[in-house]
Design a protein around this motif. Structure first.
Motif, PDB file in Angstrom:
ATOM      1  N   VAL A 163     -10.006  -6.387 -59.425  1.00 37.69           N
ATOM      2  CA  VAL A 163      -8.952  -7.054 -58.665  1.00 37.69           C
ATOM      3  C   VAL A 163      -8.445  -6.042 -57.644  1.00 37.69           C
ATOM      4  O   VAL A 163      -8.149  -4.894 -57.992  1.00 37.69           O
ATOM      5  CB  VAL A 163      -7.793  -7.510 -59.582  1.00 37.69           C
ATOM      6  CG1 VAL A 163      -6.679  -8.127 -58.759  1.00 37.69           C
ATOM      7  CG2 VAL A 163      -8.296  -8.482 -60.637  1.00 37.69           C
ATOM      8  N   ALA A 164      -8.357  -6.487 -56.378  1.00 35.97           N
ATOM      9  CA  ALA A 164      -7.919  -5.562 -55.331  1.00 35.97           C
ATOM     10  C   ALA A 164      -7.199  -6.289 -54.212  1.00 35.97           C
ATOM     11  O   ALA A 164      -7.541  -7.417 -53.860  1.00 35.97           O
ATOM     12  CB  ALA A 164      -9.109  -4.811 -54.751  1.00 35.97           C
ATOM     13  N   ASP A 165      -6.211  -5.601 -53.653  1.00 40.03           N
ATOM     14  CA  ASP A 165      -5.557  -6.006 -52.419  1.00 40.03           C
ATOM     15  C   ASP A 165      -5.960  -4.986 -51.356  1.00 40.03           C
ATOM     16  O   ASP A 165      -5.825  -3.782 -51.573  1.00 40.03           O
ATOM     17  CB  ASP A 165      -4.034  -6.025 -52.586  1.00 40.03           C
ATOM     18  CG  ASP A 165      -3.580  -7.157 -53.489  1.00 40.03           C
ATOM     19  OD1 ASP A 165      -3.992  -8.309 -53.243  1.00 40.03           O
ATOM     20  OD2 ASP A 165      -2.828  -6.881 -54.445  1.00 40.03           O
ATOM     21  N   TYR A 166      -6.454  -5.475 -50.239  1.00 43.31           N
ATOM     22  CA  TYR A 166      -6.938  -4.608 -49.162  1.00 43.31           C
ATOM     23  C   TYR A 166      -6.025  -4.715 -47.947  1.00 43.31           C
ATOM     24  O   TYR A 166      -5.501  -5.780 -47.667  1.00 43.31           O
ATOM     25  CB  TYR A 166      -8.359  -5.010 -48.746  1.00 43.31           C
ATOM     26  CG  TYR A 166      -9.395  -4.812 -49.827  1.00 43.31           C
ATOM     27  CD1 TYR A 166     -10.060  -3.603 -49.947  1.00 43.31           C
ATOM     28  CD2 TYR A 166      -9.704  -5.836 -50.712  1.00 43.31           C
ATOM     29  CE1 TYR A 166     -11.024  -3.416 -50.931  1.00 43.31           C
ATOM     30  CE2 TYR A 166     -10.661  -5.657 -51.694  1.00 43.31           C
ATOM     31  CZ  TYR A 166     -11.319  -4.449 -51.794  1.00 43.31           C
ATOM     32  OH  TYR A 166     -12.268  -4.269 -52.771  1.00 43.31           O
ATOM     33  N   LYS A 167      -5.889  -3.606 -47.226  1.00 41.01           N
ATOM     34  CA  LYS A 167      -5.141  -3.587 -45.973  1.00 41.01           C
ATOM     35  C   LYS A 167      -5.913  -2.728 -44.986  1.00 41.01           C
ATOM     36  O   LYS A 167      -6.143  -1.543 -45.225  1.00 41.01           O
ATOM     37  CB  LYS A 167      -3.736  -3.024 -46.193  1.00 41.01           C
ATOM     38  CG  LYS A 167      -2.891  -3.050 -44.918  1.00 41.01           C
ATOM     39  CD  LYS A 167      -1.440  -2.735 -45.221  1.00 41.01           C
ATOM     40  CE  LYS A 167      -0.618  -2.598 -43.964  1.00 41.01           C
ATOM     41  NZ  LYS A 167      -0.535  -3.768 -43.138  1.00 41.01           N
ATOM     42  N   ASP A 168      -6.349  -3.341 -43.885  1.00 43.96           N
ATOM     43  CA  ASP A 168      -7.124  -2.651 -42.842  1.00 43.96           C
ATOM     44  C   ASP A 168      -8.303  -1.875 -43.429  1.00 43.96           C
ATOM     45  O   ASP A 168      -8.562  -0.726 -43.073  1.00 43.96           O
ATOM     46  CB  ASP A 168      -6.226  -1.713 -42.029  1.00 43.96           C
ATOM     47  CG  ASP A 168      -5.147  -2.461 -41.273  1.00 43.96           C
ATOM     48  OD1 ASP A 168      -5.446  -3.571 -40.774  1.00 43.96           O
ATOM     49  OD2 ASP A 168      -4.015  -1.957 -41.199  1.00 43.96           O
ATOM     50  N   VAL A 227     -21.684 -14.425 -62.324  1.00 44.72           N
ATOM     51  CA  VAL A 227     -20.820 -13.820 -61.317  1.00 44.72           C
ATOM     52  C   VAL A 227     -19.840 -14.872 -60.817  1.00 44.72           C
ATOM     53  O   VAL A 227     -20.254 -15.968 -60.430  1.00 44.72           O
ATOM     54  CB  VAL A 227     -21.646 -13.295 -60.115  1.00 44.72           C
ATOM     55  CG1 VAL A 227     -20.745 -12.707 -59.053  1.00 44.72           C
ATOM     56  CG2 VAL A 227     -22.692 -12.294 -60.565  1.00 44.72           C
ATOM     57  N   SER A 228     -18.556 -14.541 -60.850  1.00 42.26           N
ATOM     58  CA  SER A 228     -17.560 -15.419 -60.230  1.00 42.26           C
ATOM     59  C   SER A 228     -16.582 -14.530 -59.471  1.00 42.26           C
ATOM     60  O   SER A 228     -16.231 -13.440 -59.919  1.00 42.26           O
ATOM     61  CB  SER A 228     -16.836 -16.273 -61.272  1.00 42.26           C
ATOM     62  OG  SER A 228     -16.149 -15.476 -62.194  1.00 42.26           O
ATOM     63  N   CYS A 229     -16.195 -14.986 -58.299  1.00 46.79           N
ATOM     64  CA  CYS A 229     -15.233 -14.221 -57.507  1.00 46.79           C
ATOM     65  C   CYS A 229     -14.486 -15.142 -56.551  1.00 46.79           C
ATOM     66  O   CYS A 229     -14.956 -16.216 -56.201  1.00 46.79           O
ATOM     67  CB  CYS A 229     -15.910 -13.078 -56.750  1.00 46.79           C
ATOM     68  SG  CYS A 229     -17.302 -13.513 -55.742  1.00 46.79           S
ATOM     69  N   ASN A 230     -13.299 -14.678 -56.183  1.00 41.96           N
ATOM     70  CA  ASN A 230     -12.465 -15.355 -55.203  1.00 41.96           C
ATOM     71  C   ASN A 230     -12.094 -14.339 -54.136  1.00 41.96           C
ATOM     72  O   ASN A 230     -11.643 -13.236 -54.459  1.00 41.96           O
ATOM     73  CB  ASN A 230     -11.199 -15.913 -55.852  1.00 41.96           C
ATOM     74  CG  ASN A 230     -11.519 -17.079 -56.749  1.00 41.96           C
ATOM     75  OD1 ASN A 230     -12.110 -18.055 -56.321  1.00 41.96           O
ATOM     76  ND2 ASN A 230     -11.142 -16.971 -58.003  1.00 41.96           N
ATOM     77  N   LEU A 231     -12.282 -14.719 -52.900  1.00 42.72           N
ATOM     78  CA  LEU A 231     -11.993 -13.858 -51.759  1.00 42.72           C
ATOM     79  C   LEU A 231     -10.991 -14.562 -50.857  1.00 42.72           C
ATOM     80  O   LEU A 231     -11.172 -15.734 -50.521  1.00 42.72           O
ATOM     81  CB  LEU A 231     -13.281 -13.564 -50.981  1.00 42.72           C
ATOM     82  CG  LEU A 231     -13.177 -12.710 -49.733  1.00 42.72           C
ATOM     83  CD1 LEU A 231     -12.747 -11.290 -50.083  1.00 42.72           C
ATOM     84  CD2 LEU A 231     -14.526 -12.681 -49.001  1.00 42.72           C
ATOM     85  N   GLU A 284     -10.872 -10.971 -56.242  1.00 41.16           N
ATOM     86  CA  GLU A 284     -10.950 -10.985 -57.692  1.00 41.16           C
ATOM     87  C   GLU A 284     -12.403 -11.256 -58.057  1.00 41.16           C
ATOM     88  O   GLU A 284     -13.007 -12.200 -57.548  1.00 41.16           O
ATOM     89  CB  GLU A 284     -10.065 -12.073 -58.303  1.00 41.16           C
ATOM     90  CG  GLU A 284      -8.589 -11.834 -58.112  1.00 41.16           C
ATOM     91  CD  GLU A 284      -7.727 -12.931 -58.735  1.00 41.16           C
ATOM     92  OE1 GLU A 284      -8.232 -13.673 -59.591  1.00 41.16           O
ATOM     93  OE2 GLU A 284      -6.559 -13.014 -58.332  1.00 41.16           O
ATOM     94  N   MET A 285     -12.966 -10.405 -58.927  1.00 35.28           N
ATOM     95  CA  MET A 285     -14.365 -10.562 -59.312  1.00 35.28           C
ATOM     96  C   MET A 285     -14.481 -10.409 -60.822  1.00 35.28           C
ATOM     97  O   MET A 285     -13.848  -9.540 -61.415  1.00 35.28           O
ATOM     98  CB  MET A 285     -15.235  -9.522 -58.606  1.00 35.28           C
ATOM     99  CG  MET A 285     -16.702  -9.576 -58.973  1.00 35.28           C
ATOM    100  SD  MET A 285     -17.686  -8.370 -58.068  1.00 35.28           S
ATOM    101  CE  MET A 285     -18.035  -9.315 -56.597  1.00 35.28           C
ATOM    102  N   ASN A 286     -15.319 -11.272 -61.404  1.00 36.79           N
ATOM    103  CA  ASN A 286     -15.608 -11.191 -62.830  1.00 36.79           C
ATOM    104  C   ASN A 286     -17.113 -11.359 -63.008  1.00 36.79           C
ATOM    105  O   ASN A 286     -17.687 -12.336 -62.525  1.00 36.79           O
ATOM    106  CB  ASN A 286     -14.856 -12.277 -63.605  1.00 36.79           C
ATOM    107  CG  ASN A 286     -15.061 -12.156 -65.095  1.00 36.79           C
ATOM    108  OD1 ASN A 286     -14.927 -11.064 -65.652  1.00 36.79           O
ATOM    109  ND2 ASN A 286     -15.388 -13.254 -65.742  1.00 36.79           N
ATOM    110  N   ILE A 287     -17.729 -10.411 -63.701  1.00 30.66           N
ATOM    111  CA  ILE A 287     -19.164 -10.484 -63.975  1.00 30.66           C
ATOM    112  C   ILE A 287     -19.359 -10.325 -65.478  1.00 30.66           C
ATOM    113  O   ILE A 287     -18.881  -9.372 -66.079  1.00 30.66           O
ATOM    114  CB  ILE A 287     -19.949  -9.395 -63.207  1.00 30.66           C
ATOM    115  CG1 ILE A 287     -19.717  -9.523 -61.697  1.00 30.66           C
ATOM    116  CG2 ILE A 287     -21.437  -9.496 -63.538  1.00 30.66           C
ATOM    117  CD1 ILE A 287     -20.453  -8.491 -60.866  1.00 30.66           C
TER     118      ILE A 287
END
Length: 156
Positions: A67-72, A95-99, A152-155
């Motif tokens: 799980v990550a929050d990205y900025k620039d 594999v499941s993920c939400n972007l 968010e990624m789950n494998i």
């Protein structure tokens, strides 16, 4: 270029282990070789301190959650994967993920061997699929260009 480094490391390690395993059975030698290959593959993954988010591994480095929050964000992170001849938990993974992309661009990808990366997501969306991993290197990651958003990624 990264694959060339891994290949060189594997060759050196294989030669060294080969010399030290004189008198071992074929299965013992193959197990040791697979362990060396897996160790070399783990070196490709982005280290925990360099990640933008929080990664928790599952049974091995091929599985887990991120799980990550990205900025620039304008880099590439290799989140899960490895290099093995025989993965102990089999070749199939889910594999499941939400972007979510607020600004810039991002791609969630799967790269296998020397093949071109397969883009799993490149827009705000979700992805879910069971994949069969071929032998060798398989990595899942994200690359961004001035990317601000959430992953968010789950494998399993």
């Amino acid at each position: 270029m990264c694959h060339k480094k891994i290949f060189s490391l594997v060759l050196v390690c294989t030669f060294t282990i080969g010399l030290s395993l004189t008198g071992c059975s074929k299965d013992e030698i193959l197990d040791q070789y697979n362990n060396v290959i897996q160790s070399a593959g783990n070196a490709t993954l982005t280290g925990d301190l360099s990640l933008k988010g929080k990664r928790t591994y599952g049974d091995d480095h091929y599985t887990g959650t991120y799980v990550a929050d990205y900025k620039d964000f304008s880099k590439t992170e290799y989140l899960f994967g490895g290099t093995s001849i025989e993965r102990e938990n089999g070749k199939d993974i889910s594999v499941s993920c939400n972007l979510e992309i607020t600004e810039g661009t991002a791609q969630v990808f799967w790269i296998s061997g020397s093949d071109d990366p397969v883009v799993l997501l490149e827009a705000s969306d979700g992805y879910s699929e069971t994949l069969t991993l071929p032998e060798g290197g398989n990595y899942f990651g994200i690359t961004g260009d001035n990317f601000t958003g959430h992953l968010e990624m789950n494998i399993e």
